[in-house]
Design an enzyme around this catalytic site. Structure first.
Site, short mmCIF file in Angstrom:
data_model
loop_
_atom_site.label_atom_id
_atom_site.label_comp_id
_atom_site.label_asym_id
_atom_site.label_seq_id
_atom_site.Cartn_x
_atom_site.Cartn_y
_atom_site.Cartn_z
N LYS A 20 0.83 -1.21 0.00
CA LYS A 20 0.00 0.00 0.00
C LYS A 20 0.87 1.26 0.00
CE LYS A 20 -2.15 -1.19 3.79
NZ LYS A 20 -1.58 -2.51 4.05
N ARG A 94 -10.24 0.04 8.43
CA ARG A 94 -9.81 -1.34 8.59
C ARG A 94 -10.87 -2.20 9.26
NH1 ARG A 94 -3.90 -0.11 8.61
NH2 ARG A 94 -2.77 -2.07 8.57
N ARG A 128 11.73 -5.17 5.65
CA ARG A 128 11.28 -3.78 5.48
C ARG A 128 12.03 -2.84 6.42
NH1 ARG A 128 5.01 -2.15 5.56
NH2 ARG A 128 4.95 -3.13 7.60
N ARG A 161 10.50 -1.56 11.83
CA ARG A 161 9.33 -1.41 12.69
C ARG A 161 9.28 -2.56 13.69
NH1 ARG A 161 4.39 -0.22 8.66
NH2 ARG A 161 3.37 -1.47 10.26
N ARG A 172 -1.02 -9.75 12.94
CA ARG A 172 -1.61 -8.70 12.09
C ARG A 172 -2.37 -9.32 10.91
NH1 ARG A 172 3.59 -5.68 10.82
NH2 ARG A 172 2.33 -4.35 9.48
N1 LIG Z 1 10.28 -8.41 -2.65
C1 LIG Z 1 9.35 -7.46 -2.83
N2 LIG Z 1 9.17 -6.53 -1.87
C2 LIG Z 1 8.21 -5.58 -2.09
C3 LIG Z 1 7.42 -5.51 -3.26
N3 LIG Z 1 6.58 -4.45 -3.16
C4 LIG Z 1 6.82 -3.86 -1.96
N4 LIG Z 1 7.82 -4.53 -1.31
C5 LIG Z 1 8.40 -4.27 0.00
O1 LIG Z 1 7.56 -4.94 0.94
C6 LIG Z 1 7.46 -4.19 2.15
C7 LIG Z 1 5.99 -3.85 2.41
O2 LIG Z 1 5.53 -2.87 1.47
P1 LIG Z 1 4.71 -1.58 1.95
O3 LIG Z 1 4.51 -0.71 0.75
O4 LIG Z 1 5.35 -0.99 3.14
O5 LIG Z 1 3.33 -2.31 2.33
P2 LIG Z 1 2.08 -1.87 3.23
O6 LIG Z 1 2.32 -2.47 4.57
O7 LIG Z 1 0.90 -2.50 2.53
O8 LIG Z 1 2.02 -0.37 3.21
C8 LIG Z 1 8.35 -2.96 1.96
O9 LIG Z 1 9.63 -3.25 2.51
C9 LIG Z 1 8.43 -2.82 0.43
O10 LIG Z 1 9.64 -2.17 0.02
C10 LIG Z 1 7.65 -6.52 -4.28
O11 LIG Z 1 7.03 -6.55 -5.34
N5 LIG Z 1 8.62 -7.44 -4.00
N1 LIG Z 2 -7.47 2.02 10.63
C1 LIG Z 2 -6.84 1.42 11.65
N2 LIG Z 2 -7.55 0.87 12.67
C2 LIG Z 2 -6.95 0.28 13.72
N3 LIG Z 2 -5.61 0.15 13.84
C3 LIG Z 2 -4.84 0.68 12.85
C4 LIG Z 2 -5.41 1.35 11.71
N4 LIG Z 2 -4.41 1.79 10.91
C5 LIG Z 2 -3.27 1.39 11.49
N5 LIG Z 2 -3.52 0.72 12.65
C6 LIG Z 2 -2.52 0.12 13.57
O1 LIG Z 2 -1.21 0.48 13.14
C7 LIG Z 2 -0.47 -0.68 12.73
C8 LIG Z 2 0.41 -0.33 11.54
O2 LIG Z 2 -0.40 0.08 10.48
P1 LIG Z 2 0.21 0.28 9.01
O3 LIG Z 2 1.41 1.14 9.05
O4 LIG Z 2 -0.91 0.66 8.11
O5 LIG Z 2 0.77 -1.17 8.69
P2 LIG Z 2 0.57 -2.25 7.60
O6 LIG Z 2 -0.08 -1.70 6.40
O7 LIG Z 2 1.96 -2.74 7.32
O8 LIG Z 2 -0.28 -3.21 8.35
C9 LIG Z 2 -1.52 -1.75 12.48
O9 LIG Z 2 -1.00 -3.06 12.63
C10 LIG Z 2 -2.57 -1.41 13.54
O10 LIG Z 2 -2.18 -1.87 14.82
#
Ligand SMILES: Nc1nc2c(ncn2[C@@H]2O[C@H](COP(=O)(O)OP(=O)(O)O)[C@@H](O)[C@H]2O)c(=O)[nH]1
Ligand SMILES: Nc1ncnc2c1ncn2[C@@H]1O[C@H](COP(=O)(O)OP(=O)(O)O)[C@@H](O)[C@H]1O
Length: 228
Positions: A20, A94, A128, A161, A172
């Site tokens: 995301k 969420r 990450r 993190r 999660r």
């Molecule tokens: N190996 C790999 N890592 C990725 C890819 N896309 C994103 N990532 C990495 O996966 C981790 C999670 O992505 P992030 O954008 O933070 O996901 P979010 O938690 O959904 O916001 C980060 O360290 C990114 O750099 C991919 O296509 N391949």
């Molecule tokens: N909309 C939400 N409602 C409840 N908890 C949240 C929400 N957004 C974020 N959080 C809390 O913050 C943490 C980290 O969120 P986020 O950075 O979006 O992580 P990721 O997309 O990697 O799960 C989540 O695991 C949750 O504990």
């Protein structure tokens, strides 16, 4: 054109680690919308030791969601400041009660769902690293920083993190399954859900880009940036 385009209200969803943040940063390079990440908002509050930050940390460390009332108040307050912009919400809603609270304040036009399998995600999150101040995200394999352990733009140190530990990641993913998946159904029923399935962000991204181009003009100067 003459007529002022309507502001876009978009949400990006997907399990933790689905990309995301990565996709959102590409979206804002191309399209004139503000990105609001609930996770970044919470981490900022934790860093500043605000009341919300202190409470949030106890949930985040356990891999649990923050209670709906705290989260909704926090995000809706931020959205008030963005009323005159198009925006992209990342990490909120969420839960179904959060989605219902959001619906009371505005109409969501589109929900981008990154549908990435859980097995793919687990290995990504342990690699990450983030720049806490800006929310910039790196990955040791996928998009490593130019200098190891250092943010490309500011040169400041990167951190991992606490909630990316394998046992917290499992929790999660469980809370995603139980509490967040129903939000996808909620938006599917409203006809605004657009899912993108895959295991690699670079393959998903061109489809997200093409989809958004049907809603907003590309305002980036550099077409080559399309690939990034
Ligand atoms: N190996 C790999 N890592 C990725 C890819 N896309 C994103 N990532 C990495 O996966 C981790 C999670 O992505 P992030 O954008 O933070 O996901 P979010 O938690 O959904 O916001 C980060 O360290 C990114 O750099 C991919 O296509 N391949
Ligand atoms: N909309 C939400 N409602 C409840 N908890 C949240 C929400 N957004 C974020 N959080 C809390 O913050 C943490 C980290 O969120 P986020 O950075 O979006 O992580 P990721 O997309 O990697 O799960 C989540 O695991 C949750 O504990």
């Amino acid at each position: 054109m003459g007529v002022r385009a309507r502001l876009l209200r978009a949400v990006i969803m997907g399990p933790p680690g689905s990309g995301k943040g990565t996709v959102s940063s590409r979206i804002v390079k191309h399209f004139a919308l503000k990105h609001l990440s609930s996770g970044d908002l919470l981490r900022d509050n934790m860093q500043r030791h605000t009341g919300v930050g202190v409470v949030a940390k106890t949930y985040i460390d356990r891999g649990q969601l923050i209670p709906d009332d705290i989260m909704t108040q926090l995000v809706l307050r931020e959205l008030k400041n963005l009323e005159q912009y198009s925006w992209l919400l990342d990490g909120f809603p969420r839960t179904v009660p959060q989605a219902e609270a959001l619906d009371k304040t505005c109409q969501i036009d589109t929900v981008i769902d990154l549908d990435v399998p859980f097995e793919t995600i687990k290995q990504r999150l342990t690699a990450r690293w983030i720049h806490p101040t800006s929310g910039r995200v790196y990955n040791l394999e996928f998009n490593p920083p130019k200098i190891h352990g250092t943010d490309d733009i500011t040169g400041e140190p990167l951190v991992q993190r606490d909630d990316d530990k394998p046992e917290t990641v499992t929790k999660r993913l469980q809370s995603y399954e139980a509490q967040t998946k129903p939000v996808l159904d909620y938006y599917r029923k409203k006809g605004v859900l657009k899912s993108f399935s895959g295991t690699e962000t670079n393959k998903i991204w061109p489809h997200v880009y093409a989809f958004l181009q049907t809603k907003l003009p590309d305002v980036s100067q550099n077409e080559a940036a399309m690939q990034r």
